[in-house]
Design an enzyme around this catalytic site. Sequence first.
Site, PDB file in Angstrom:
ATOM      1  N   TYR A  89      48.976  22.981  39.806  1.00 49.09           N
ATOM      2  CA  TYR A  89      49.211  22.827  41.573  1.00 49.09           C
ATOM      3  C   TYR A  89      49.166  24.884  41.852  1.00 49.09           C
ATOM      4  O   TYR A  89      49.962  25.768  41.499  1.00 49.09           O
ATOM      5  CB  TYR A  89      50.788  22.648  41.631  1.00 49.09           C
ATOM      6  CG  TYR A  89      51.043  21.948  43.149  1.00 49.09           C
ATOM      7  CD1 TYR A  89      50.959  20.188  43.581  1.00 49.09           C
ATOM      8  CD2 TYR A  89      51.848  23.107  44.162  1.00 49.09           C
ATOM      9  CE1 TYR A  89      51.010  20.480  44.857  1.00 49.09           C
ATOM     10  CE2 TYR A  89      51.182  22.337  45.604  1.00 49.09           C
ATOM     11  CZ  TYR A  89      51.380  20.939  45.590  1.00 49.09           C
ATOM     12  OH  TYR A  89      51.373  20.117  47.126  1.00 49.09           O
ATOM     13  N   ASP A 198      62.469  16.305  47.088  1.00 49.47           N
ATOM     14  CA  ASP A 198      61.503  15.657  48.058  1.00 49.47           C
ATOM     15  C   ASP A 198      60.590  14.013  47.296  1.00 49.47           C
ATOM     16  O   ASP A 198      61.317  13.827  45.886  1.00 49.47           O
ATOM     17  CB  ASP A 198      60.354  16.161  48.542  1.00 49.47           C
ATOM     18  CG  ASP A 198      58.863  17.007  47.291  1.00 49.47           C
ATOM     19  OD1 ASP A 198      59.045  16.524  46.428  1.00 49.47           O
ATOM     20  OD2 ASP A 198      58.952  17.953  48.328  1.00 49.47           O
ATOM     21  N   CYS A 199      60.317  13.534  48.063  1.00 51.31           N
ATOM     22  CA  CYS A 199      59.720  12.665  47.372  1.00 51.31           C
ATOM     23  C   CYS A 199      59.678  11.902  46.407  1.00 51.31           C
ATOM     24  O   CYS A 199      59.431  11.281  45.388  1.00 51.31           O
ATOM     25  CB  CYS A 199      59.179  11.417  48.274  1.00 51.31           C
ATOM     26  SG  CYS A 199      58.004  11.609  48.893  1.00 51.31           S
ATOM     27  N   SER A 200      58.329  12.934  45.945  1.00 48.28           N
ATOM     28  CA  SER A 200      57.084  12.962  45.021  1.00 48.28           C
ATOM     29  C   SER A 200      58.495  13.971  44.137  1.00 48.28           C
ATOM     30  O   SER A 200      57.640  13.423  42.541  1.00 48.28           O
ATOM     31  CB  SER A 200      55.623  13.586  45.515  1.00 48.28           C
ATOM     32  OG  SER A 200      55.854  14.656  46.067  1.00 48.28           O
ATOM     33  N   ASP A 217      52.212  15.323  43.828  1.00 51.81           N
ATOM     34  CA  ASP A 217      51.953  14.856  45.053  1.00 51.81           C
ATOM     35  C   ASP A 217      51.989  12.937  44.975  1.00 51.81           C
ATOM     36  O   ASP A 217      51.473  12.636  44.150  1.00 51.81           O
ATOM     37  CB  ASP A 217      51.158  15.434  46.081  1.00 51.81           C
ATOM     38  CG  ASP A 217      51.697  17.034  46.213  1.00 51.81           C
ATOM     39  OD1 ASP A 217      53.081  17.239  46.120  1.00 51.81           O
ATOM     40  OD2 ASP A 217      50.639  17.391  46.810  1.00 51.81           O
ATOM     41  N   ALA A 218      52.906  12.556  45.944  1.00 58.69           N
ATOM     42  CA  ALA A 218      52.530  10.864  46.181  1.00 58.69           C
ATOM     43  C   ALA A 218      51.094  10.568  46.191  1.00 58.69           C
ATOM     44  O   ALA A 218      50.776  10.087  45.345  1.00 58.69           O
ATOM     45  CB  ALA A 218      53.382  10.850  47.476  1.00 58.69           C
ATOM     46  N   HIS A 250      54.793   9.415  51.201  1.00 59.01           N
ATOM     47  CA  HIS A 250      55.862   8.767  50.960  1.00 59.01           C
ATOM     48  C   HIS A 250      55.876   8.421  49.502  1.00 59.01           C
ATOM     49  O   HIS A 250      54.928   6.960  48.906  1.00 59.01           O
ATOM     50  CB  HIS A 250      56.491   7.853  51.844  1.00 59.01           C
ATOM     51  CG  HIS A 250      58.179   7.623  50.878  1.00 59.01           C
ATOM     52  ND1 HIS A 250      58.940   8.879  50.876  1.00 59.01           N
ATOM     53  CD2 HIS A 250      59.102   6.535  50.992  1.00 59.01           C
ATOM     54  CE1 HIS A 250      60.202   8.855  50.445  1.00 59.01           C
ATOM     55  NE2 HIS A 250      60.404   7.732  50.366  1.00 59.01           N
ATOM     56  N   HIS A 261      65.113   6.247  46.547  1.00 59.47           N
ATOM     57  CA  HIS A 261      63.864   7.794  46.649  1.00 59.47           C
ATOM     58  C   HIS A 261      64.796   8.745  47.439  1.00 59.47           C
ATOM     59  O   HIS A 261      66.031   8.753  47.814  1.00 59.47           O
ATOM     60  CB  HIS A 261      62.572   6.600  47.941  1.00 59.47           C
ATOM     61  CG  HIS A 261      63.743   6.253  49.313  1.00 59.47           C
ATOM     62  ND1 HIS A 261      62.643   6.466  49.994  1.00 59.47           N
ATOM     63  CD2 HIS A 261      65.054   5.488  49.315  1.00 59.47           C
ATOM     64  CE1 HIS A 261      63.482   6.346  51.382  1.00 59.47           C
ATOM     65  NE2 HIS A 261      64.580   5.251  50.772  1.00 59.47           N
TER      66      HIS A 261
END
Length: 288
Positions: A89, A198-200, A217-218, A250, A261
């Site tokens: 990343y 965050d979600c991911s 990332d998702a 998401h 989540h």
Amino acid sequence: MKLAATKVPVSTVWTSPDAPRDIDAPATAAQPDVAAWAKLMDTETRLGLHGRTLTQLLFAEPVLVRSERDGWSEITAPWQPSSQDELGYPGWVPSSHLGELPESAADPVAIDVPSASLLAEPDGREVAELSFATVLASIEHADGYTRVATPDGGSGWLADDALRAVIEPSGADDRLRLGELFLGLEYLWGGTCAYGLDCSGLIHTVGRVLGLRTPRDAHDQAAALPNIPLDEARPGDLYFFARDGKPIHHVGFVSAAGMLHASETGKRLENGPLTDERRATLVAAARF
């Protein structure tokens, strides 16, 4: 390009050196206080992180430094796979947050509680408070403590009851238990630490504790993990969501209640039924 490691408990990765705002000073300080930073921000301020923050690095996490400019380092994070860069990343962090890689050691361990004290010696003074999902190489064990290698050639001690071996077998119940440690935690765009997820980031950090090199990332998680039919998803698997013609935006853990989540900015990490909007945008499932 050179190898380095994060020498602060949590370093936030930014889109550019110019991205931080005045309110973000606690996160960019030479000794950042991410917990205090998170407490400072209301929903509107957190929404302002979109386009500014990307992810976060945890203590002793390796990075590749590509360039340096005005006290900032352009890095890639190899522990956080991304379709943006095959090396990891990408983004920018304050150069003061980076040090030399820890010395080689065996038997990696991960912090599997929300936070843990890094001590100068067993049952001694606290050197730093480290976040969930921090992974360190162990050197020795003594009286309920583990000595771990730290950046810049140092070492410290962590209580054994805050650690697990990253290769320890796990199942769906374990994945959900780790995620549920953060029920009620306020969503943080780019968050991968105990002070905001965050979600991911939730999926990535749980994976890291379990020794899995999970994309950050998702949409990358959906591409990398084995997809399964939606009607075969069971607790511990993943649900992915996208709007018509748009990429996946998401992700969450399938749970008996519906989904565990980190929902979105302004909301808190939850475990409950899927809303009508979520059901309408549910597009894929994968085995974690």
